[in-house]
Design an enzyme around this catalytic site. Structure first.
Site, mmCIF file in Angstrom:
data_model
loop_
_atom_site.group_PDB
_atom_site.id
_atom_site.type_symbol
_atom_site.label_atom_id
_atom_site.label_comp_id
_atom_site.label_asym_id
_atom_site.label_seq_id
_atom_site.Cartn_x
_atom_site.Cartn_y
_atom_site.Cartn_z
ATOM 1 C CG ASN A 9 -1.693 1.232 1.433
ATOM 2 O OD1 ASN A 9 -1.819 2.046 0.516
ATOM 3 N ND2 ASN A 9 -2.229 1.423 2.638
ATOM 4 C CE LYS A 11 0.262 3.314 4.888
ATOM 5 N NZ LYS A 11 0.264 3.475 6.322
ATOM 6 C CG HIS A 96 -5.575 1.627 5.343
ATOM 7 N ND1 HIS A 96 -5.121 2.570 6.233
ATOM 8 C CD2 HIS A 96 -4.541 0.784 5.119
ATOM 9 C CE1 HIS A 96 -3.848 2.287 6.522
ATOM 10 N NE2 HIS A 96 -3.483 1.218 5.858
ATOM 11 C CD GLU A 98 -2.731 5.381 6.890
ATOM 12 O OE1 GLU A 98 -2.751 5.497 5.654
ATOM 13 O OE2 GLU A 98 -1.748 4.909 7.503
ATOM 14 C CD GLU A 168 -3.202 -2.833 7.392
ATOM 15 O OE1 GLU A 168 -2.130 -3.062 6.844
ATOM 16 O OE2 GLU A 168 -3.833 -1.775 7.261
ATOM 17 N N GLY A 174 2.817 1.977 10.705
ATOM 18 C CA GLY A 174 3.738 3.092 10.528
ATOM 19 C C GLY A 174 4.459 3.502 11.798
ATOM 20 C CB SER A 214 5.799 -2.064 11.663
ATOM 21 O OG SER A 214 5.320 -0.759 11.961
ATOM 22 N N GLY A 235 2.995 -1.217 4.235
ATOM 23 C CA GLY A 235 2.969 0.212 3.916
ATOM 24 C C GLY A 235 4.366 0.702 3.602
#
Ligand code: PEP
Length: 252
Positions: A9, A11, A96, A98, A168, A174, A214, A235
Site C-alpha cells: 500500500n 498510500k 484502511h 487511515e 492491521e 507506521g 510495520s 505500507g
C-alpha cells in the site's frame, strides 16, 4: 491450500512517474526472482494507469487504495469503481484504518463500498484492526467481530472468494511496532473462527488473511511461518525495492 498474498500500500507516496519507474524495476525483479506468492501494489489513483502499464505481463496485481460508494454522480473529488474498472483495475483496498480515522469511514460506509465492489466483480481487501485503547480495554475480539459482521453484511457465501481480510492493528501501522507473530496469529485465528460462524468452515479455511503493521524484511519470515497468517499488507516497506523485494521473496 491458501496461496500467500503480499500487497504493498503506497498510500499518498510516489508521483506517477516515480511510481512507474519503481514498478518497472519491481516487475523486472519479480521476473528474475520468480516469486511464489501473489504480489499486489496499490499506488495513488493518478498513478494507476502508468503503474499498470509498467507491470504488464509480470503477474503483479495493481489495486486502488479506496473507491467511492456510488457509481457516478455529484460526489466531488471521488473516484467510482466503474472508473477503476474502465482502466483495468479490478482490486481495491477498503476500510484502511487511515480512511476510518481521518475520513470518518464507518463500518456501514465500508460495507456499502464492499457490496458495490463485489457487484462489479472486483476483488476486495477489507482491513480490520483495533486501536491501542481498544486492545488495552480488552476489546480486541469485539472490535474485530463488529468490523467483520458489519463490513461483510449481505456479502453472499459465493462472493467470499473475492474477499481478502487484512488484520492491521492500528497501533502497529507506521509506528515500527509489530504485533508478535503469536499475537497476530491469535487475532487471525479469531477472524477465521468468526468467518466460519458467519459462513462455513470451508469458506473460513480458504480465506486469505494478511497481517499489516510495520512488516519488514526482518520480521516477515517469522510472521509468515504462523498457521493463520497468509500474507502481508505492507505500507512503508513497500516503497523501495530494497525493502519490498526481500519481503515478497521471503520464502527463498
Ligand atoms: C499499512 O499502511 O497498511 C501499513 C501496514 O503500514 P506500515 O507497513 O507502514 O506499518
Amino acid at each position: 491450500m491458501r496461496t500467500p498474498y503480499i500487497a504493498g500500500n503506497w498510500k499518498m507516496n510516489l508521483t506517477p512517474s516515480e511510481g512507474a519507474r519503481y514498478a518497472g524495476e519491481l516487475a523486472e525483479a519479480v521476473r528474475k526472482a520468480g516469486v511464489s506468492c501473489r504480489v499486489m501494489i496499490a499506488p495513488s489513483f493518478v498513478a494507476l494507469p502508468a503503474v499498470a502499464e509498467a507491470v504488464k505481463g509480470s503477474g503483479i496485481t495493481v489495486a486502488a487504495q479506496n473507491m467511492a460508494n456510488h457509481l457516478s454522480g455529484a460526489y466531488t473529488g471521488e473516484v467510482s469503481p466503474e472508473m477503476l474498472k474502465d482502466i483495468g483495475i479490478n482490486t481495491v483496498i477498503l476500510g484502511h484504518s487511515e480512511r476510518r480515522q481521518y475520513y470518518g469511514e464507518t463500518d456501514e460506509i465500508i460495507n456499502s463500498k464492499v457490496l458495490l465492489a463485489l457487484s462489479l466483480k472486483m476483488e476486495v481487501i477489507l482491513c480490520v484492526g483495533e486501536t491501542l485503547e481498544e486492545r488495552e480495554a480488552g476489546n480486541l475480539e469485539s472490535v474485530l467481530e463488529r468490523q467483520l459482521r458489519v463490513g461483510l453484511k449481505d456479502v453472499l457465501p459465493a462472493e467470499m472468494g473475492a474477499i481478502t481480510i487484512a488484520y492491521e492493528p492500528v497501533w502497529a501501522i507506521g509506528t515500527g511496532k509489530t504485533a508478535t507473530p503469536d499475537d497476530a496469529d491469535a487475532a487471525h485465528a479469531f477472524i477465521r473462527r468468526t468467518v466460519a460462524a458467519m459462513y462455513s468452515e470451508d469458506i473460513a479455511n480458504n480465506l486469505i488473511i494478511q497481517y499489516g503493521g510495520s512488516v519488514k524484511p526482518g520480521n516477515v519470515v517469522a510472521l509468515m511461518a504462523k498457521e493463520n497468517i497468509d500474507g502481508a499488507l505492507v505500507g512503508g516497506a513497500s516503497l523501495k525495492l530494497d525493502d519490498f523485494l526481500p519481503i515478497i521473496t521471503y520464502s527463498k
